[in-house]
Design a protein around this motif. Structure first.
Motif, PDB file in Angstrom:
ATOM      1  N   UNK B  60    -101.741  -9.072 -52.234  1.00  6.64           N
ATOM      2  CA  UNK B  60    -102.588  -9.440 -53.376  1.00  6.64           C
ATOM      3  C   UNK B  60    -103.856  -8.579 -53.395  1.00  6.64           C
ATOM      4  N   UNK B 109     -97.114 -13.613 -59.387  1.00  8.93           N
ATOM      5  CA  UNK B 109     -98.332 -14.216 -58.881  1.00  8.93           C
ATOM      6  C   UNK B 109     -98.636 -15.522 -59.637  1.00  8.93           C
ATOM      7  N   UNK B 111     -96.516 -17.494 -60.965  1.00  6.12           N
ATOM      8  CA  UNK B 111     -95.553 -18.495 -60.478  1.00  6.12           C
ATOM      9  C   UNK B 111     -96.049 -19.188 -59.218  1.00  6.12           C
ATOM     10  N   UNK B 112     -96.877 -18.485 -58.444  1.00  7.60           N
ATOM     11  CA  UNK B 112     -97.308 -19.040 -57.160  1.00  7.60           C
ATOM     12  C   UNK B 112     -98.434 -20.058 -57.261  1.00  7.60           C
ATOM     13  N   UNK B 113     -98.956 -20.264 -58.468  1.00  3.83           N
ATOM     14  CA  UNK B 113     -99.964 -21.314 -58.622  1.00  3.83           C
ATOM     15  C   UNK B 113     -99.285 -22.680 -58.632  1.00  3.83           C
ATOM     16  N   UNK B 114     -99.999 -23.707 -58.129  1.00  3.25           N
ATOM     17  CA  UNK B 114     -99.414 -25.049 -58.169  1.00  3.25           C
ATOM     18  C   UNK B 114     -99.119 -25.462 -59.605  1.00  3.25           C
ATOM     19  N   UNK B 115     -97.994 -26.087 -59.818  1.00  2.00           N
ATOM     20  CA  UNK B 115     -97.656 -26.572 -61.154  1.00  2.00           C
ATOM     21  C   UNK B 115     -96.958 -25.539 -62.015  1.00  2.00           C
ATOM     22  N   UNK B 116     -96.831 -24.312 -61.520  1.00  2.00           N
ATOM     23  CA  UNK B 116     -96.122 -23.285 -62.277  1.00  2.00           C
ATOM     24  C   UNK B 116     -94.801 -22.991 -61.591  1.00  2.00           C
ATOM     25  N   UNK B 118     -90.771 -20.969 -62.458  1.00  2.00           N
ATOM     26  CA  UNK B 118     -89.847 -20.384 -63.426  1.00  2.00           C
ATOM     27  C   UNK B 118     -88.440 -20.837 -63.093  1.00  2.00           C
ATOM     28  N   UNK B 119     -87.545 -20.747 -64.076  1.00  2.00           N
ATOM     29  CA  UNK B 119     -86.140 -21.009 -63.761  1.00  2.00           C
ATOM     30  C   UNK B 119     -85.648 -19.987 -62.743  1.00  2.00           C
ATOM     31  N   UNK B 120     -84.693 -20.427 -61.948  1.00  2.00           N
ATOM     32  CA  UNK B 120     -84.157 -19.602 -60.872  1.00  2.00           C
ATOM     33  C   UNK B 120     -83.804 -18.178 -61.340  1.00  2.00           C
ATOM     34  N   UNK B 123     -86.811 -15.955 -61.688  1.00  2.00           N
ATOM     35  CA  UNK B 123     -87.409 -15.582 -60.395  1.00  2.00           C
ATOM     36  C   UNK B 123     -86.590 -14.451 -59.768  1.00  2.00           C
ATOM     37  N   UNK B 124     -85.272 -14.609 -59.791  1.00  2.00           N
ATOM     38  CA  UNK B 124     -84.417 -13.592 -59.169  1.00  2.00           C
ATOM     39  C   UNK B 124     -84.564 -12.267 -59.917  1.00  2.00           C
ATOM     40  N   UNK B 127     -87.812 -10.666 -58.913  1.00  2.00           N
ATOM     41  CA  UNK B 127     -87.711 -10.138 -57.545  1.00  2.00           C
ATOM     42  C   UNK B 127     -86.952  -8.817 -57.531  1.00  2.00           C
TER      43      UNK B 127
END
Ligand code: SF4
Ligand code: SF4
Ligand code: SF4
Lengths: 325, 156
Positions: B60, B109, B111-116, B118-120, B123-124, B127
Motif C-alpha cells: 500500500x 483496496x 474491497x478490503x474496507x470493512x463492509x465492502x 465483491x462477488x467471487x 475478486x478472482x 486478482x
C-alpha cells in the motif's frame, strides 16, 4: 435468552437482504448499515453444559462438504512442505480439524471464591472484515453480503495464508484434495482449507445453523449484528459479565458473553495456538493498519500534481528572469 | 523508466520510481504464500517477506508513492513537455499497463474496507488481471530497457 423463532429469523434475513440489495455504489454509511445487518451470533457461555450435541450436529450436517483426499498424495517440493492429513482422524473432536469445525473448550476458573468449570463452543468468529477472505491471493474465499465468510472448496489451493493471517488460526488444512491437484501439485498449493461456514446453505434455505438448532440449552442466538450486540450487552449487564468478539479484530460476528473475565478463561483453556485450539486474547484490528493508509491514497495525487505545478512556476519564473532560454 | 525521456527530470525522481516499482513487485509477489515455501524468507534480512500484514502494508505504502509519482509526471508532461516531446509507443504500452495495475489495485483496496465485498468472480478477475498486468509490465519494462526505448521522444 430465547433463540429467535424461525419466523423472526427469516424476517430479519429478509430485511438484511433488502438493505443489501438496495445498497447502491459503496458508500461509507451504507457499509455501516451492511455491517449492522450482518448475521451475528450471541454465545452465552454461562448456559453451555458441554454436551457436544452441537459438535455432532456440525459434523453430520457438513459431511458432504468435508474434503475427500486422493491417496497417495503427490510428492511436494521442497521437502519442507508439510503434509497435513486428517482423513484417518475424522473422529478427533477436541480441536478444530478439516473434519471438525466446532469444538468445546474447557476452562476452570474462580468465581466468588468458588471454582467453576465453563465450556465454550469454539469455531470461526466470522470477522466483520475477515482477513482470511480479504487477503486470500487467489480470491478463493468470499464474504457474503450477510457477513458469512466461506472458503470455496472449488477454488482453494491450500496455501494456508488464510490461517496465517487469521488472528485465531481457525482454517485447517487437508492435503491431497482440491484444485491444486489439477495444476502443479508438486510445486504449488497443498490441499484445501476448511472452517465453519455458518451453515450458509441451511441459512439460504431459511433454516438455522445446525449447531444452533440442536443445542438443548439455547446457548446461541442468531440475528442482525446490531440486535445481537444490544442483546449481548443486556445479558452481560444482567450477570455482571464480560463480552468477547464485539471489538476483537475490529469486530466479529460471534459475540461471547461470559460471567468471568476472558483473561481468566484464556489462562485456563488449552490453547496451543495454531494447533486448532484458538485463544481468547484481545485482538487488535489486523486490517486497520493498511486501511488507515487510505487517506494517503487521496493525498498522493494532490501532492504529485502540486509539486509538478510548483516546478512549472519555478521554471517559468526562472525563464522570465532570463536564466533559461 | 517513466522520466527517462525527460530532459531535466531529476535523477532522484527516476530512482524513486525504480525503487517504488521494485518494492511493489516484491511485496506484491509476497502476497502469495511462496517466499517461505521456497526459502526466500529464510535469507537473513528477508524474513519480513513472509509477514503478510507487513508486506500488505508496504505494498500500500509503495502504491501511495507510485500514485504520487505518476500524477507528478503526468502533470509535468502536460505543463512542461507536451510541446517538445511526444510519448513513444513503448511509453503508451507501459502507461496503459500501469494504469490497469493502478485501477485493479485500487478496486482491490476498496474491497478490503470493512463492509465492502465483491462477488467471487469479480475478486478472482481482479486478482488475475492484476497479476497478468504485473508480468506484462515487467516484460515491457525489460524489453524497453534492453532496447533503450524511452517514454518520450524529442520532436523539436
Ligand atoms: S449443544 Fe449447546 S450446550 Fe451442548 S455443548 Fe453445544 S453449545 Fe454447549
Ligand atoms: S476468525 Fe479467522 S477464519 Fe474466521 S473470519 Fe476471522 S479471520 Fe477468517
Ligand atoms: S454454523 Fe454450521 S458450520 Fe459453523 S459450527 Fe455451527 S454447525 Fe458447524
Amino acid at each position: 435468552m430465547k433463540n429467535l423463532t424461525r419466523r423472526q429469523f427469516l424476517k430479519s434475513g429478509a430485511i438484511s437482504a433488502a438493505v443489501v440489495a438496495a445498497a447502491p455504489i459503496p458508500e461509507i454509511h451504507a457499509s455501516q448499515s451492511r455491517i449492522d445487518n450482518h448475521l451475528a451470533t450471541l454465545i452465552d457461555i454461562s448456559r453451555c453444559i458441554g454436551c457436544e450435541a452441537c459438535v455432532d450436529a456440525c459434523q453430520e450436517s457438513n459431511q458432504d462438504k468435508f474434503p475427500k483426499p486422493v491417496k497417495p498424495f503427490p510428492a511436494m517440493l521442497p521437502s519442507r512442505v508439510p503434509v497435513e492429513d486428517w482423513s484417518d482422524k475424522q473422529d478427533v473432536r477436541n480441536r478444530l480439524t478439516p473434519y471438525n469445525w466446532l469444538f468445546i473448550q474447557h476452562a476452570v476458573v474462580q468465581k466468588d471464591g468458588q471454582e467453576m468449570e465453563l465450556t465454550i463452543p469454539r469455531r470461526c468468529m466470522h470477522c466483520v472484515n475477515p482477513p482470511c477472505v480479504k487477503l486470500c491471493p487467489w480470491g478463493s474465499a468470499v464474504q457474503y453480503p450477510n457477513g458469512i465468510s466461506q472458503i470455496d472448496p472449488e477454488l482453494c489451493l491450500g496455501g494456508a495464508k488464510c490461517k496465517s493471517v487469521c488472528p485465531w488460526k481457525i482454517p485447517q488444512r487437508q492435503t491431497g484434495a482440491g484444485l491444486y491437484l489439477d495444476i502443479l501439485p508438486s510445486l504449488a498449493g497443498n490441499g484445501l482449507m476448511n472452517k465453519c461456514d455458518r451453515c450458509y446453505n441451511r441459512i439460504a434455505d431459511g433454516k438455522l445453523p445446525a449447531c444452533i438448532e440442536v443445542c438443548p440449552e439455547q446457548v446461541q442466538t442468531i440475528g442482525p449484528r446490531s440486535d445481537i450486540i444490544r442483546q449481548a450487552h443486556e445479558l452481560a449487564d444482567s450477570m455482571n459479565g464480560y463480552i468477547y468478539g464485539e471489538t476483537e479484530n475490529g469486530g466479529t460476528n460471534s459475540i461471547y458473553v461470559s460471567p468471568v473475565p476472558f483473561e481468566a478463561l484464556n489462562r485456563s483453556i488449552d490453547k496451543k495456538t495454531g494447533q486448532g485450539r484458538p485463544h481468547l486474547k484481545p485482538v487488535t484490528d489486523r486490517m486497520d493498519q493498511a486501511n488507515n493508509l487510505a487517506a494517503a491514497f487521496l493525498i498522493a495525487p494532490i501532492a504529485g500534481i502540486a509539486s509538478a505545478i510548483g516546478r512549472f512556476y519555478k521554471l517559468a519564473k526562472k525563464q522570465s528572469h532570463g536564466e533559461i532560454s | 523508466m517513466i522520466p527517462s525521456g525527460m530532459p531535466d527530470s531529476g535523477k532522484s525522481a527516476h530512482w524513486t520510481y525504480r525503487i517504488v516499482l521494485f518494492f511493489l513487485a516484491v511485496t506484491g509477489f509476497a502476497q502469495m504464500p511462496i517466499f517461505k515455501r521456497y526459502y526466500i524468507a529464510d535469507i537473513p534480512g528477508l524474513g519480513w517477506l513472509d509477514q503478510f500484514y507487513m508486506t500488505h502494508f508496504m505494498h500500500y505504502l509503495a502504491a501511495v508513492f507510485l500514485i504520487g509519482l505518476v500524477c507528478y509526471h503526468m502533470t509535468a508532461y502536460i505543463l512542461l513537455y507536451r510541446k517538445q516531446f511526444r510519448i513513444t509507443p513503448a511509453g503508451y504500452v507501459r502507461g496503459s499497463v500501469l494504469a490497469g495495475l493502478l485501477v485493479t489495485g485500487i478496486l482491490m483496496m476498496i474491497k478490503n474496507f470493512p463492509g465492502y465485498g465483491y462477488p467471487s468472480a469479480l475478486i478472482i478477475t481482479l486478482d488475475v488481471v492484476h497479476i497478468v498486468f504485473t508480468v506484462t509490465f515487467l516484460a515491457a519494462s525489460t524489453w524497453a530497457l534492453a532496447g533503450k526505448q524511452k517514454w518520450l521522444v524529442n520532436v523539436s
